[in-house]
Structures are given as structure tokens and as C-alpha cells.
Design a protein around this motif. Structure first.
Motif, PDB file in Angstrom:
ATOM      1  N   TRP A 251      -0.894   2.788  -5.569  1.00  0.00           N
ATOM      2  CA  TRP A 251      -1.925   2.167  -4.723  1.00  0.00           C
ATOM      3  C   TRP A 251      -3.080   3.127  -4.477  1.00  0.00           C
ATOM      4  O   TRP A 251      -2.887   4.318  -4.262  1.00  0.00           O
ATOM      5  CB  TRP A 251      -1.321   1.724  -3.394  1.00  0.00           C
ATOM      6  N   ARG A 252      -4.292   2.589  -4.515  1.00  0.00           N
ATOM      7  CA  ARG A 252      -5.490   3.370  -4.205  1.00  0.00           C
ATOM      8  C   ARG A 252      -6.175   2.747  -2.989  1.00  0.00           C
ATOM      9  O   ARG A 252      -6.254   1.513  -2.856  1.00  0.00           O
ATOM     10  CB  ARG A 252      -6.470   3.349  -5.397  1.00  0.00           C
ATOM     11  N   GLU A 253      -6.672   3.573  -2.109  1.00  0.00           N
ATOM     12  CA  GLU A 253      -7.338   3.083  -0.900  1.00  0.00           C
ATOM     13  C   GLU A 253      -8.502   2.161  -1.242  1.00  0.00           C
ATOM     14  O   GLU A 253      -8.795   1.203  -0.513  1.00  0.00           O
ATOM     15  CB  GLU A 253      -7.821   4.273  -0.065  1.00  0.00           C
ATOM     16  N   GLU A 254      -9.136   2.422  -2.385  1.00  0.00           N
ATOM     17  CA  GLU A 254     -10.275   1.599  -2.808  1.00  0.00           C
ATOM     18  C   GLU A 254      -9.889   0.146  -3.071  1.00  0.00           C
ATOM     19  O   GLU A 254     -10.744  -0.744  -3.072  1.00  0.00           O
ATOM     20  CB  GLU A 254     -10.914   2.195  -4.067  1.00  0.00           C
ATOM     21  N   TYR A 255      -8.596  -0.120  -3.292  1.00  0.00           N
ATOM     22  CA  TYR A 255      -8.153  -1.493  -3.568  1.00  0.00           C
ATOM     23  C   TYR A 255      -8.294  -2.411  -2.354  1.00  0.00           C
ATOM     24  O   TYR A 255      -8.263  -3.644  -2.485  1.00  0.00           O
ATOM     25  CB  TYR A 255      -6.697  -1.512  -4.041  1.00  0.00           C
ATOM     26  N   GLN A 256      -8.424  -1.848  -1.159  1.00  0.00           N
ATOM     27  CA  GLN A 256      -8.508  -2.665   0.058  1.00  0.00           C
ATOM     28  C   GLN A 256      -9.649  -3.687  -0.022  1.00  0.00           C
ATOM     29  O   GLN A 256      -9.541  -4.791   0.521  1.00  0.00           O
ATOM     30  CB  GLN A 256      -8.701  -1.766   1.284  1.00  0.00           C
ATOM     31  N   ILE A 257     -10.718  -3.347  -0.710  1.00  0.00           N
ATOM     32  CA  ILE A 257     -11.874  -4.239  -0.796  1.00  0.00           C
ATOM     33  C   ILE A 257     -11.560  -5.520  -1.549  1.00  0.00           C
ATOM     34  O   ILE A 257     -12.234  -6.539  -1.373  1.00  0.00           O
ATOM     35  CB  ILE A 257     -13.073  -3.496  -1.471  1.00  0.00           C
TER      36      ILE A 257
ATOM     37  N   THR B 234       0.815  -1.222   0.000  1.00  0.00           N
ATOM     38  CA  THR B 234       0.000   0.000   0.000  1.00  0.00           C
ATOM     39  C   THR B 234       0.851   1.276   0.000  1.00  0.00           C
ATOM     40  O   THR B 234       0.314   2.369  -0.154  1.00  0.00           O
ATOM     41  CB  THR B 234      -0.951   0.034   1.214  1.00  0.00           C
TER      42      THR B 234
ATOM     43  N   ASN C 281      -8.597  -1.588 -10.635  1.00  0.00           N
ATOM     44  CA  ASN C 281      -9.655  -0.579 -10.719  1.00  0.00           C
ATOM     45  C   ASN C 281     -11.011  -1.231 -10.937  1.00  0.00           C
ATOM     46  O   ASN C 281     -12.021  -0.828 -10.354  1.00  0.00           O
ATOM     47  CB  ASN C 281      -9.366   0.406 -11.852  1.00  0.00           C
TER      48      ASN C 281
ATOM     49  N   SER D 278     -12.123  -3.323  -7.769  1.00  0.00           N
ATOM     50  CA  SER D 278     -12.504  -2.481  -6.630  1.00  0.00           C
ATOM     51  C   SER D 278     -13.723  -1.623  -6.918  1.00  0.00           C
ATOM     52  O   SER D 278     -14.225  -0.937  -6.032  1.00  0.00           O
ATOM     53  CB  SER D 278     -11.330  -1.572  -6.234  1.00  0.00           C
ATOM     54  N   GLY D 279     -14.200  -1.644  -8.169  1.00  0.00           N
ATOM     55  CA  GLY D 279     -15.374  -0.853  -8.524  1.00  0.00           C
ATOM     56  C   GLY D 279     -15.070   0.552  -9.001  1.00  0.00           C
ATOM     57  O   GLY D 279     -15.988   1.327  -9.270  1.00  0.00           O
ATOM     58  N   LEU D 280     -13.780   0.904  -9.123  1.00  0.00           N
ATOM     59  CA  LEU D 280     -13.416   2.225  -9.621  1.00  0.00           C
ATOM     60  C   LEU D 280     -13.713   2.373 -11.107  1.00  0.00           C
ATOM     61  O   LEU D 280     -13.941   3.469 -11.600  1.00  0.00           O
ATOM     62  CB  LEU D 280     -11.926   2.510  -9.354  1.00  0.00           C
TER      63      LEU D 280
END
Length: 204
Positions: A100-106, A95, A192, A195-197
Motif C-alpha cells: 500500500w502507498r499513501e498516495e492511493y488514498q486519492i 492500507t 500507481n 493515483s498519479g504515481l
């Protein structure tokens, strides 16, 4: 088989798009032009040994109504190690990367819940020899996750097909084993989408 004088298969040398079965002739970073995978192409019928010593047909993961994430890498690859450590135990080293994007945590949560099929394929061990059962067994010992099959590309078949230029290299397949995304390096588009981005592209 690249011996045909007519339409070439993926990974064969080419001069123009019409040489390739998928009409996608691309110049490689290291020179030469090759018929290159693209979204909509079907992933090869790959059978390999996993971390438990079992022979696994990658098509056994098809037709489950889930996206299949294929991570291609090598045991010597430190970014691959960081990614697997995060997927295994939540280690946050990965991370710290600028991409890295915070949204990737999912994504880790979705893998552990079985909502995403995540498969790791290794083509070399830590001293850059061809991967084997011991390679994937050792990887699983270091980064255990019962939800993630680890397969050995012992003869570099998938390496030849993808022709990666960086690791890890993450591509997505639909349940019919067709590529949703294709890249020879990195994971941004795949993560992306997972993670839904980004929305899932519509395949022709």
C-alpha cells in the motif's frame, strides 16, 4: 472460439506468438501456453447482471472520457473484501498491506467524485460456486457504494479471458475499451496510474 486452425483468439492455447491474433503467446503458471491479453487489446463485449438485478452491457461505460478500472475477484477473497470495504466506507484494513502507498488514498475520492469508473466483477461466491445475482447483491449489501457497479461473471467468461493467478486483479481500460494495463494478479500498476504515481502509458 478456439477451433480455428489459423489465428487464435485471446485465451486459446498456443505454441508461439504468431499463433495468436495479438501476437502474445505466454506460458501460464499452471502449465500450458495461451494467447494472453496485453495493453492495446480490446476488452470483450461482456453483458452481466449487476447488484440491482439489471442486465448491464459493460460497453455502456465507454466513451465517457474517463479511465475504467476493472477489479476482478471472488467473494471468498479476503483482499477483495478489504479493498471493497475501503472503497465503501474508508475501512483502513487494506492500507496495512506492505504494497500500500499513501498516495492511493486519492483513488477512493476520485471514484466517489465520478472521475474514475470503477467496476467490480466477481466470478465466484463465498463457497466457490459460480457467481450469480445473489452474489453481487450480497456484496453490495456488505460494501455499498452507489458509484461502483458489481457484475457477476456467471459463466466464468472473463475469468477464462484474464486467467488470473491472484485476487484482486485490477486492470485499466481507456474510454474505447482498450487495455491500458494488463496483469493477471494484483493492482500495483493500475493504482500507481490512478493515483498519479505513474503516467498513463501511450498505446500503439
Amino acid at each position: 472460439d478456439c477451433s480455428s486452425k489459423d489465428t487464435k483468439n485471446i485465451s486459446c492455447e498456443c505454441q508461439e506468438d504468431t499463433d495468436c491474433m495479438n501476437n502474445n503467446c505466454q506460458r501460464g503458471l499452471k502449465g500450458g501456453s495461451y494467447c494472453t491479453p496485453q495493453p492495446g487489446d480490446t476488452f470483450p463485449h461482456f453483458i452481466a447482471v449487476d447488484q440491482y438485478g439489471e442486465s448491464v452491457d459493460i460497453y455502456d461505460f465507454s466513451m465517457q472520457g474517463k479511465i475504467i478500472a476493472l477489479e476482478f475477484g471472488a467473494a471468498w477473497c479476503s483482499p477483495c473484501q478489504h479493498l471493497s470495504s475501503w472503497l465503501s466506507n474508508g475501512d483502513d484494513a487494506v492500507t496495512k498491506n506492505p504494497w500500500w502507498r499513501e498516495e492511493y488514498q486519492i483513488i477512493r475520492e476520485r471514484v466517489n467524485k465520478g472521475e474514475i469508473i470503477f467496476i467490480t466483477i466477481l466470478f465466484q461466491n463465498e463457497i466457490r460456486e459460480n457467481a450469480s445475482y445473489s452474489t453481487v447483491m450480497d456484496w453490495h449489501d456488505k460494501y455499498p457504494n452507489a458509484k461502483i457497479p458489481i457484475l457477476a461473471d456467471e459463466y466464468a467468461d472473463i475469468h477464462q479471458w484474464i486467467k488470473p493467478t491472484g485476487y484482486p486483479c485490477v486492470n485499466l481500460l481507456d474510454e474505447h475499451m482498450k487495455l491500458i494495463t494488463f496483469t493477471g494478479r494484483g493492482l500495483t500498476q493500475a493504482f500507481n496510474i490512478l493515483s498519479g504515481l505513474e503516467s498513463i502509458p501511450i498505446l500503439d
